[in-house]
Design a protein around this motif. Sequence first.
Motif, PDB file in Angstrom:
ATOM      1  N   PRO A 162       0.928  -1.160  -0.009  1.00 39.72           N
ATOM      2  CA  PRO A 162       0.048   0.068   0.088  1.00 39.72           C
ATOM      3  C   PRO A 162       0.879   1.172  -0.026  1.00 39.72           C
ATOM      4  O   PRO A 162       1.891   1.214   0.617  1.00 39.72           O
ATOM      5  N   ALA A 163       0.510   2.396  -0.696  1.00 40.21           N
ATOM      6  CA  ALA A 163       1.079   3.441  -1.075  1.00 40.21           C
ATOM      7  C   ALA A 163       0.995   4.103   0.426  1.00 40.21           C
ATOM      8  O   ALA A 163      -0.152   4.129   1.037  1.00 40.21           O
ATOM      9  N   ILE A 164       2.300   4.875   0.897  1.00 40.40           N
ATOM     10  CA  ILE A 164       2.035   5.492   2.294  1.00 40.40           C
ATOM     11  C   ILE A 164       2.846   6.625   1.963  1.00 40.40           C
ATOM     12  O   ILE A 164       3.430   7.228   0.925  1.00 40.40           O
ATOM     13  N   ARG A 165       2.737   7.802   3.063  1.00 44.64           N
ATOM     14  CA  ARG A 165       3.554   8.974   2.988  1.00 44.64           C
ATOM     15  C   ARG A 165       3.806   9.065   4.527  1.00 44.64           C
ATOM     16  O   ARG A 165       3.220   8.580   5.414  1.00 44.64           O
ATOM     17  N   LEU A 166       4.888   9.543   4.820  1.00 44.87           N
ATOM     18  CA  LEU A 166       5.435   9.798   6.371  1.00 44.87           C
ATOM     19  C   LEU A 166       5.262  11.252   6.487  1.00 44.87           C
ATOM     20  O   LEU A 166       5.260  12.186   5.818  1.00 44.87           O
ATOM     21  N   GLU A 167       4.655  11.093   8.002  1.00 45.95           N
ATOM     22  CA  GLU A 167       4.189  12.452   8.467  1.00 45.95           C
ATOM     23  C   GLU A 167       4.920  12.288  10.011  1.00 45.95           C
ATOM     24  O   GLU A 167       5.223  11.373  10.602  1.00 45.95           O
ATOM     25  N   HIS A 168       5.112  13.537  10.457  1.00 44.04           N
ATOM     26  CA  HIS A 168       5.954  13.771  11.772  1.00 44.04           C
ATOM     27  C   HIS A 168       5.080  14.512  12.789  1.00 44.04           C
ATOM     28  O   HIS A 168       4.365  15.325  12.602  1.00 44.04           O
ATOM     29  N   ASP A 169       5.183  14.041  13.974  1.00 42.33           N
ATOM     30  CA  ASP A 169       4.608  14.667  15.010  1.00 42.33           C
ATOM     31  C   ASP A 169       5.530  14.719  16.363  1.00 42.33           C
ATOM     32  O   ASP A 169       6.531  14.257  16.376  1.00 42.33           O
ATOM     33  N   LEU A 170       4.907  15.150  17.557  1.00 38.72           N
ATOM     34  CA  LEU A 170       5.711  15.124  18.512  1.00 38.72           C
ATOM     35  C   LEU A 170       6.286  13.828  19.096  1.00 38.72           C
ATOM     36  O   LEU A 170       7.280  13.756  19.663  1.00 38.72           O
ATOM     37  N   LEU A 171       5.582  12.819  18.733  1.00 40.14           N
ATOM     38  CA  LEU A 171       6.175  11.346  19.142  1.00 40.14           C
ATOM     39  C   LEU A 171       7.099  10.762  18.257  1.00 40.14           C
ATOM     40  O   LEU A 171       7.570   9.717  18.298  1.00 40.14           O
ATOM     41  N   GLY A 172       7.270  11.374  16.943  1.00 38.68           N
ATOM     42  CA  GLY A 172       7.907  10.810  15.836  1.00 38.68           C
ATOM     43  C   GLY A 172       7.362  10.624  14.442  1.00 38.68           C
ATOM     44  O   GLY A 172       6.374  11.272  14.075  1.00 38.68           O
ATOM     45  N   ASP A 173       8.051   9.715  13.765  1.00 34.27           N
ATOM     46  CA  ASP A 173       7.464   9.442  12.222  1.00 34.27           C
ATOM     47  C   ASP A 173       6.655   8.567  12.332  1.00 34.27           C
ATOM     48  O   ASP A 173       6.566   7.563  13.008  1.00 34.27           O
ATOM     49  N   ARG A 174       5.753   8.672  11.460  1.00 37.66           N
ATOM     50  CA  ARG A 174       4.352   7.498  11.187  1.00 37.66           C
ATOM     51  C   ARG A 174       4.056   7.478   9.826  1.00 37.66           C
ATOM     52  O   ARG A 174       3.914   8.577   9.059  1.00 37.66           O
ATOM     53  N   ALA A 175       3.985   6.364   9.352  1.00 40.86           N
ATOM     54  CA  ALA A 175       3.216   6.177   7.905  1.00 40.86           C
ATOM     55  C   ALA A 175       1.727   6.287   7.834  1.00 40.86           C
ATOM     56  O   ALA A 175       1.130   5.401   8.646  1.00 40.86           O
ATOM     57  N   VAL A 176       1.398   7.057   6.940  1.00 40.11           N
ATOM     58  CA  VAL A 176       0.058   7.332   6.801  1.00 40.11           C
ATOM     59  C   VAL A 176      -0.464   6.952   5.480  1.00 40.11           C
ATOM     60  O   VAL A 176       0.436   7.124   4.662  1.00 40.11           O
ATOM     61  N   PRO A 177      -1.466   6.281   5.203  1.00 37.58           N
ATOM     62  CA  PRO A 177      -2.060   5.955   3.910  1.00 37.58           C
ATOM     63  C   PRO A 177      -1.951   7.065   2.869  1.00 37.58           C
ATOM     64  O   PRO A 177      -2.358   8.359   3.367  1.00 37.58           O
ATOM     65  N   ALA A 178      -1.121   6.953   1.845  1.00 36.78           N
ATOM     66  CA  ALA A 178      -1.089   8.003   0.910  1.00 36.78           C
ATOM     67  C   ALA A 178      -2.582   8.545   0.527  1.00 36.78           C
ATOM     68  O   ALA A 178      -2.326   9.822   0.257  1.00 36.78           O
ATOM     69  N   ASP A 179      -3.256   7.783   0.223  1.00 33.99           N
ATOM     70  CA  ASP A 179      -4.553   8.480  -0.113  1.00 33.99           C
ATOM     71  C   ASP A 179      -5.496   9.052   0.833  1.00 33.99           C
ATOM     72  O   ASP A 179      -6.586   9.687   0.520  1.00 33.99           O
ATOM     73  N   ALA A 180      -4.899   9.126   2.128  1.00 29.63           N
ATOM     74  CA  ALA A 180      -5.830   9.800   3.289  1.00 29.63           C
ATOM     75  C   ALA A 180      -5.774  11.059   3.246  1.00 29.63           C
ATOM     76  O   ALA A 180      -4.775  11.622   3.060  1.00 29.63           O
ATOM     77  N   TYR A 181      -6.815  11.725   3.611  1.00 28.94           N
ATOM     78  CA  TYR A 181      -6.857  13.254   3.697  1.00 28.94           C
ATOM     79  C   TYR A 181      -6.535  13.535   5.481  1.00 28.94           C
ATOM     80  O   TYR A 181      -5.861  14.617   5.523  1.00 28.94           O
ATOM     81  N   TYR A 182      -7.011  12.483   6.163  1.00 27.71           N
ATOM     82  CA  TYR A 182      -6.243  12.752   7.649  1.00 27.71           C
ATOM     83  C   TYR A 182      -4.880  12.663   7.640  1.00 27.71           C
ATOM     84  O   TYR A 182      -4.161  12.184   6.741  1.00 27.71           O
ATOM     85  N   GLY A 183      -4.184  12.652   8.721  1.00 19.30           N
ATOM     86  CA  GLY A 183      -2.846  12.614   9.076  1.00 19.30           C
ATOM     87  C   GLY A 183      -2.471  11.901  10.291  1.00 19.30           C
ATOM     88  O   GLY A 183      -3.182  11.138  10.732  1.00 19.30           O
ATOM     89  N   VAL A 184      -1.051  12.269  10.706  1.00 21.93           N
ATOM     90  CA  VAL A 184      -0.570  11.557  11.926  1.00 21.93           C
ATOM     91  C   VAL A 184      -1.322  11.656  13.055  1.00 21.93           C
ATOM     92  O   VAL A 184      -1.590  10.559  13.641  1.00 21.93           O
ATOM     93  N   HIS A 185      -1.782  12.944  13.458  1.00 25.82           N
ATOM     94  CA  HIS A 185      -2.599  13.033  14.523  1.00 25.82           C
ATOM     95  C   HIS A 185      -3.908  12.206  14.547  1.00 25.82           C
ATOM     96  O   HIS A 185      -4.445  11.437  15.666  1.00 25.82           O
ATOM     97  N   THR A 186      -4.664  12.024  13.502  1.00 31.01           N
ATOM     98  CA  THR A 186      -5.765  11.115  13.492  1.00 31.01           C
ATOM     99  C   THR A 186      -5.438   9.799  13.397  1.00 31.01           C
ATOM    100  O   THR A 186      -6.246   8.998  13.947  1.00 31.01           O
ATOM    101  N   LEU A 187      -4.361   9.377  12.877  1.00 35.03           N
ATOM    102  CA  LEU A 187      -3.885   8.180  12.913  1.00 35.03           C
ATOM    103  C   LEU A 187      -3.699   7.480  14.348  1.00 35.03           C
ATOM    104  O   LEU A 187      -4.073   6.358  14.627  1.00 35.03           O
ATOM    105  N   ARG A 188      -2.902   8.159  14.959  1.00 31.51           N
ATOM    106  CA  ARG A 188      -2.627   7.989  16.307  1.00 31.51           C
ATOM    107  C   ARG A 188      -3.733   7.730  17.464  1.00 31.51           C
ATOM    108  O   ARG A 188      -4.006   6.956  18.282  1.00 31.51           O
ATOM    109  N   ALA A 189      -4.830   8.716  16.896  1.00 29.73           N
ATOM    110  CA  ALA A 189      -6.372   8.746  17.737  1.00 29.73           C
ATOM    111  C   ALA A 189      -7.034   7.334  17.317  1.00 29.73           C
ATOM    112  O   ALA A 189      -7.735   6.579  18.153  1.00 29.73           O
TER     113      ALA A 189
END
Length: 477
Positions: A7-34
């Motif tokens: 699956p295609a991903i993109r890397l996003e960064h937040d306070l806790l570090g880098d996370r892979a988010v689905p490339a087609d998602a409009y949400y980001g790392v904060h939503t992913l952690r939630a």
Amino acid sequence: MTSQKTPAIRLEHDLLGDRAVPADAYYGVHTLRALENFPVTGIPISVYPDLLIALAEIKQAAALTNHELGLLDAARCEAIVAACREIRAGQWHEQFVVDVIQGGAGTSCNMNANEVIANRALEILGHTRGEYRHLHPNEHVNMSQSTNDVYPTALKLATYKGLQGLVKSMSILREAFEERAYAFRDIIKMGRTQLQDAVPMTLGQEFSTYAVMLGEDESRVQEAAELIREINLGATAIGTGITAPPEYTAKVCSYLSGIAGIPLITAPNLIEATQDCGAFVQISGVLKRVAVKLSKTCNDLRLLSSGPRAGLGEINLPPRQAGSSIMPGKVNPVIPEVVNQIAFEVIGNDVTISLAAEGGQLQLNAFEPIIAHSLFKSVNHLTQGCHILTERCVRGITANTERLRESVRNSIGIVTALNPYIGYANATDVASEAHLTGGSVYDIVLARGLLSREQLDTILKPEALTSPQAITRQPLP
């Protein structure tokens, strides 16, 4: 051997570090952690479209205000506004994926909105999702804001709109009861107190009470809705307005009023307004009142239609489905039953909202997500309950006219109408004899010579039994 495509991903960064988010998602790392942190109900906030629309309205108003104050450039402002308009029109709702019950006082909900709007705005500007150096969820979409003023304001906007829908649904149900009351206006029956025969009334009078109760509660709901026009937008973190310019609060309220179509008011004390959930408690209490009275009405409908032969059997509810997997021909009052259950839920939601409002500490209430979920359920389910009761039950109710009249003829309760003419003691004796012998009050009064047939026929006329009448008292026999 078949190879599986990664699956295609993109890397996003937040306070806790880098996370892979689905490339087609409009949400980001904060939503992913939630999503990972709160797998509670499996119900995403997208089930409440009014909430998503409210969040978009707030973000649009904030962008316009920040642009007017020189804090946000025109290109970013226009992109954010365009993304918000799309969400308000129903687009991208499937991207609002955080659970309705979440920790963090609604931060996950706010960040879900910030990220969806930011990524869609990036596309509008010609960039790729996740390229936040061009337009950032926090820096630009959330500018001059905090979850602590955005989230409660969104709850109030969504609740206000939901309450308007509830009032409309209640109004239609009230009109249905009024129509039935008019149709049944001349059908006489026995009234009951404590499930015992009381005095005669008309079936129309009985149904008119259900209409009146609903009408009273329509007014109470409208009054409660007025309380939530007061918002704390501009309060930012705790009500001091830190990170927002002095002019922001008044201007954003004006923009938001126009966008949402609601005459909003800024709370006079933003620190108080940021921590106080009293308006939600008040609204929930009114919803509980609606639920209790609606449930009582449904109890009556079930009792009056009980039988069809071994119960009261005074009215017929429209048959909607087979009532038993074992008893052929059985039909149950399923529509009033489901409304009863909605009422039970609303009463439970009121307890939840009360405890959550009481549970806040100091400058913020962290439990607004459960307040929101409980409140939205109550509003939505009551709205649907009124609609179902109208369409699937009340409009199709018919009366068993002869059975109702027979109950009056055979009732001991009509002796009450004779009290002013024969006295309480004589009336009691007549009632006792009728009960013991099975005889009719009419015949016993005649046999005892207490009143003439002409007098009895006048006193016991249907219109005399169901409304106040002038009484000419005679010397007691």
